[in-house]
Design a protein around this motif. Sequence first.
Motif, PDB file in Angstrom:
ATOM      1  N   LEU A  80      21.625  80.007  33.940  1.00 37.26           N
ATOM      2  CA  LEU A  80      21.248  78.741  33.636  1.00 37.26           C
ATOM      3  C   LEU A  80      22.062  77.670  34.081  1.00 37.26           C
ATOM      4  N   ARG A  81      23.362  78.132  33.908  1.00 34.83           N
ATOM      5  CA  ARG A  81      24.437  76.950  34.490  1.00 34.83           C
ATOM      6  C   ARG A  81      23.943  76.538  35.936  1.00 34.83           C
ATOM      7  N   GLN A  82      23.874  77.500  36.732  1.00 38.12           N
ATOM      8  CA  GLN A  82      23.602  77.289  38.302  1.00 38.12           C
ATOM      9  C   GLN A  82      22.246  76.548  38.237  1.00 38.12           C
ATOM     10  N   LEU A  83      21.183  76.895  37.560  1.00 37.76           N
ATOM     11  CA  LEU A  83      19.911  76.048  37.367  1.00 37.76           C
ATOM     12  C   LEU A  83      20.265  74.612  37.154  1.00 37.76           C
ATOM     13  N   LEU A  84      20.998  74.451  36.264  1.00 39.06           N
ATOM     14  CA  LEU A  84      21.063  72.852  35.563  1.00 39.06           C
ATOM     15  C   LEU A  84      21.779  72.113  36.672  1.00 39.06           C
ATOM     16  N   ARG A  85      22.886  72.901  37.397  1.00 45.13           N
ATOM     17  CA  ARG A  85      23.485  72.113  38.382  1.00 45.13           C
ATOM     18  C   ARG A  85      22.633  71.779  39.454  1.00 45.13           C
ATOM     19  N   ASP A  86      21.645  72.665  39.782  1.00 44.26           N
ATOM     20  CA  ASP A  86      20.740  72.440  40.939  1.00 44.26           C
ATOM     21  C   ASP A  86      20.024  71.462  40.486  1.00 44.26           C
ATOM     22  N   MET A  87      19.313  71.302  39.268  1.00 38.73           N
ATOM     23  CA  MET A  87      18.475  70.384  39.074  1.00 38.73           C
ATOM     24  C   MET A  87      19.315  68.971  39.234  1.00 38.73           C
ATOM     25  N   ALA A  88      20.569  68.800  38.769  1.00 35.61           N
ATOM     26  CA  ALA A  88      21.375  67.706  38.932  1.00 35.61           C
ATOM     27  C   ALA A  88      21.538  67.246  40.484  1.00 35.61           C
ATOM     28  N   ALA A  89      21.496  68.276  41.274  1.00 35.02           N
ATOM     29  CA  ALA A  89      21.707  68.031  42.572  1.00 35.02           C
ATOM     30  C   ALA A  89      20.691  67.473  43.062  1.00 35.02           C
ATOM     31  N   VAL A  90      19.279  67.521  42.565  1.00 30.64           N
ATOM     32  CA  VAL A  90      18.429  66.826  43.149  1.00 30.64           C
ATOM     33  C   VAL A  90      17.948  65.480  42.552  1.00 30.64           C
ATOM     34  N   GLY A  91      18.758  65.096  41.620  1.00 29.71           N
ATOM     35  CA  GLY A  91      18.560  63.626  40.769  1.00 29.71           C
ATOM     36  C   GLY A  91      17.993  63.757  39.452  1.00 29.71           C
ATOM     37  N   LEU A  92      17.937  64.881  38.871  1.00 30.08           N
ATOM     38  CA  LEU A  92      17.568  64.842  37.459  1.00 30.08           C
ATOM     39  C   LEU A  92      18.744  64.678  36.573  1.00 30.08           C
ATOM     40  N   THR A  93      18.517  63.601  35.633  1.00 31.51           N
ATOM     41  CA  THR A  93      19.601  63.661  34.686  1.00 31.51           C
ATOM     42  C   THR A  93      19.231  64.074  33.383  1.00 31.51           C
ATOM     43  N   ALA A  94      18.084  64.379  33.024  1.00 28.96           N
ATOM     44  CA  ALA A  94      17.533  64.826  31.633  1.00 28.96           C
ATOM     45  C   ALA A  94      16.232  65.647  31.892  1.00 28.96           C
TER      46      ALA A  94
ATOM     47  N   ALA B  35       5.814  75.000  38.372  1.00 29.26           N
ATOM     48  CA  ALA B  35       6.123  74.381  39.765  1.00 29.26           C
ATOM     49  C   ALA B  35       7.518  73.990  40.129  1.00 29.26           C
ATOM     50  N   PRO B  36       7.890  73.696  41.119  1.00 30.76           N
ATOM     51  CA  PRO B  36       9.389  73.429  41.369  1.00 30.76           C
ATOM     52  C   PRO B  36       9.703  72.161  40.673  1.00 30.76           C
ATOM     53  N   TYR B  37      11.113  72.158  40.557  1.00 28.28           N
ATOM     54  CA  TYR B  37      11.370  70.939  39.576  1.00 28.28           C
ATOM     55  C   TYR B  37      11.905  69.661  40.556  1.00 28.28           C
TER      56      TYR B  37
ATOM     57  N   ALA C  73      24.566  76.458  23.756  1.00 32.36           N
ATOM     58  CA  ALA C  73      25.827  75.766  23.007  1.00 32.36           C
ATOM     59  C   ALA C  73      27.055  76.785  23.890  1.00 32.36           C
ATOM     60  N   ALA C  74      26.798  77.754  24.271  1.00 33.21           N
ATOM     61  CA  ALA C  74      27.781  78.548  24.823  1.00 33.21           C
ATOM     62  C   ALA C  74      28.248  77.906  26.077  1.00 33.21           C
ATOM     63  N   LEU C  75      27.384  77.498  26.948  1.00 34.74           N
ATOM     64  CA  LEU C  75      27.545  76.694  28.192  1.00 34.74           C
ATOM     65  C   LEU C  75      28.186  75.536  27.945  1.00 34.74           C
ATOM     66  N   GLU C  76      27.846  74.636  26.680  1.00 38.17           N
ATOM     67  CA  GLU C  76      28.553  73.561  26.324  1.00 38.17           C
ATOM     68  C   GLU C  76      29.850  73.841  25.906  1.00 38.17           C
ATOM     69  N   GLU C  77      30.332  74.876  25.604  1.00 34.16           N
ATOM     70  CA  GLU C  77      31.664  75.127  25.200  1.00 34.16           C
ATOM     71  C   GLU C  77      32.559  75.093  26.313  1.00 34.16           C
ATOM     72  N   GLU C  78      32.022  75.500  27.650  1.00 32.01           N
ATOM     73  CA  GLU C  78      32.741  75.695  28.658  1.00 32.01           C
ATOM     74  C   GLU C  78      32.932  74.132  29.116  1.00 32.01           C
ATOM     75  N   THR C  79      31.885  73.496  29.405  1.00 34.87           N
ATOM     76  CA  THR C  79      32.056  72.041  29.765  1.00 34.87           C
ATOM     77  C   THR C  79      30.701  71.179  29.634  1.00 34.87           C
ATOM     78  N   ASP C  80      30.627  69.882  29.963  1.00 33.33           N
ATOM     79  CA  ASP C  80      29.414  69.142  29.650  1.00 33.33           C
ATOM     80  C   ASP C  80      28.498  69.925  30.493  1.00 33.33           C
ATOM     81  N   LEU C  81      27.410  69.627  29.944  1.00 35.25           N
ATOM     82  CA  LEU C  81      26.173  70.181  30.596  1.00 35.25           C
ATOM     83  C   LEU C  81      25.824  69.145  31.725  1.00 35.25           C
ATOM     84  N   PRO C  82      25.212  69.300  32.996  1.00 37.80           N
ATOM     85  CA  PRO C  82      25.046  68.863  34.358  1.00 37.80           C
ATOM     86  C   PRO C  82      23.791  67.602  33.847  1.00 37.80           C
ATOM     87  N   LEU C  83      22.902  67.965  32.604  1.00 37.87           N
ATOM     88  CA  LEU C  83      21.974  67.078  32.556  1.00 37.87           C
ATOM     89  C   LEU C  83      21.664  67.131  30.830  1.00 37.87           C
ATOM     90  N   ARG C  84      20.977  66.102  30.456  1.00 41.01           N
ATOM     91  CA  ARG C  84      20.663  66.239  29.013  1.00 41.01           C
ATOM     92  C   ARG C  84      19.237  67.007  28.817  1.00 41.01           C
TER      93      ARG C  84
END
Length: 535
Positions: free
Chosen positions: A208-222, A437-439, A237-248
Amino acid sequence: MTTAELIVQADTVHTLDVGRPTAEAVAMAGGIIVGVGSRAEAMAWRGRATEVIDLGPATLTPGLVDGHLHPVTGVDMTRGVDLTTVTSLPQLVDVLRGAPRVEPEGWVLGWGLSPDAFARTPLTYAPLVQALGEAPVFLLMNDAHAALASPSALRAAGIDGPRAFAGATEIVCDEAGRPTGHLLEIPAYELVVAVMPPEADVVRRDKLRQLLRDMAAVGLTAGNAMDFQGDSGALVAALEEETDLPLRLRFAPLCMPGAGPAEIAEILDQQRIGGRRWQVEGVKFMIDGTIDGGTAWLHEPDCFGESTAPFWPEPQAYAEALRHLAAAGVPTVTHAIGDAGVRYVLDALEDLPAAPTRVPHRIEHLETVPDDLVGRFARQDVTASMQPTHCTLYARADQTDNWSHRLGPERAGRAWRTRDLRAEGARLVLGSDWPVAPYDPRAVLADAQLRRPHGRPEIPEIRPEQRLTARMALEGYTTHAAAAAGLERVAGRIREGFRADLSAFGLDPLLVPPDEFAEAAVPLTVVDGTVAHRG
């Protein structure tokens, strides 16, 4: 003016703000835009600690928001081999033979399989057995509303014949009552999912962490996340304990047929859950299934005599649950694909009393819509949420695909009426429905304008009169997406006082041909005034 923490500069800034449509610099502090202007004006916004990023000839837009995706459940749905490029049964057999096994039981898992691979033959476990013999196999179809399971997988789940379900769900059986391996709708295939080897929580969290990073890398912010089942909240919540999520992320828990007072109360309680960049706000209903699977709700049967019933056996129970949650201020989202399903949901929404929520109700997918329903979206202030790549990737102009064949020429001729909805003044949100479909929003924006797959000019367009303009497509990810979430006064535009969410591209989405924009670089994504991706 407040001293900026971050200033992003680019030759072109499309603000989508009529008061100042273009600019060269955007200043941010505390997660809010505090300045919009020229590079020269930006000099006055700088302090000793201000970070300045100049993107040169790039183009800056408001942050892109995917209108419909499944980031958490999608992590689980995409286990195993990717079958999205499989187009025939011989190819499926070949891919499965080379697929990795999940030990210790040796399961083979896959996802994204199109029914077009079966041509006009029934969907059964025959190719699974041909490829892998007695191995347990589970393949999720590309609409995520059906699956194929091998005989040993069915036995592991205790499936040996038909069963009764609360919704329009089926374990498909032959004339002798033996399961064919085809499992229609989520409650049916979840019986097999429940006995599959589980994936470790740490692995799921990493994915999930990598997926959200990849989504941010193509321009998604939320993204509007149409899932909040099981441990979704704990995982995010466990991810957000580590760092801010890459998108809302904005979640809408699913309300299934048969939901009683306890389930409704739980959905209400979940509306209080959230973190720094995620929240639960809404409820997701499904009034029908899919056309490809024969579980949509149509006024007249499809060519196989299917798609004649709603997902809720008693649709009035859906309307009552909708009314109850809406009255409590919960924004509602309803999956409706068939013409009868769309009509029923619009009727149910029209009957709702004024609700104590600023967020409009919305309908998802809208794959075949009669003429008399198109204008009702604007009149009833109902958001239309659609996925252009469902059209361009899974249908064909000559109507030889499974979706069009099932519907027939007249209803397939009403395919994904994006331009008609905009022409009638509807609020139109665009998205991907990942993992269906692809994000990548660049692809969705391009295909919404092309009505064919980007990069494939040889493929005929599907109902080209439904093309969106470049600006309409961009609005579907920005201004319309913000309005659909009740955030039009704080998001969706580059304006002082608005959320500091920005997407940057190497090419101008409003000027370059869509095929080119689909391949544009993404040098920067900013979420909440901080850099979420830097290319």
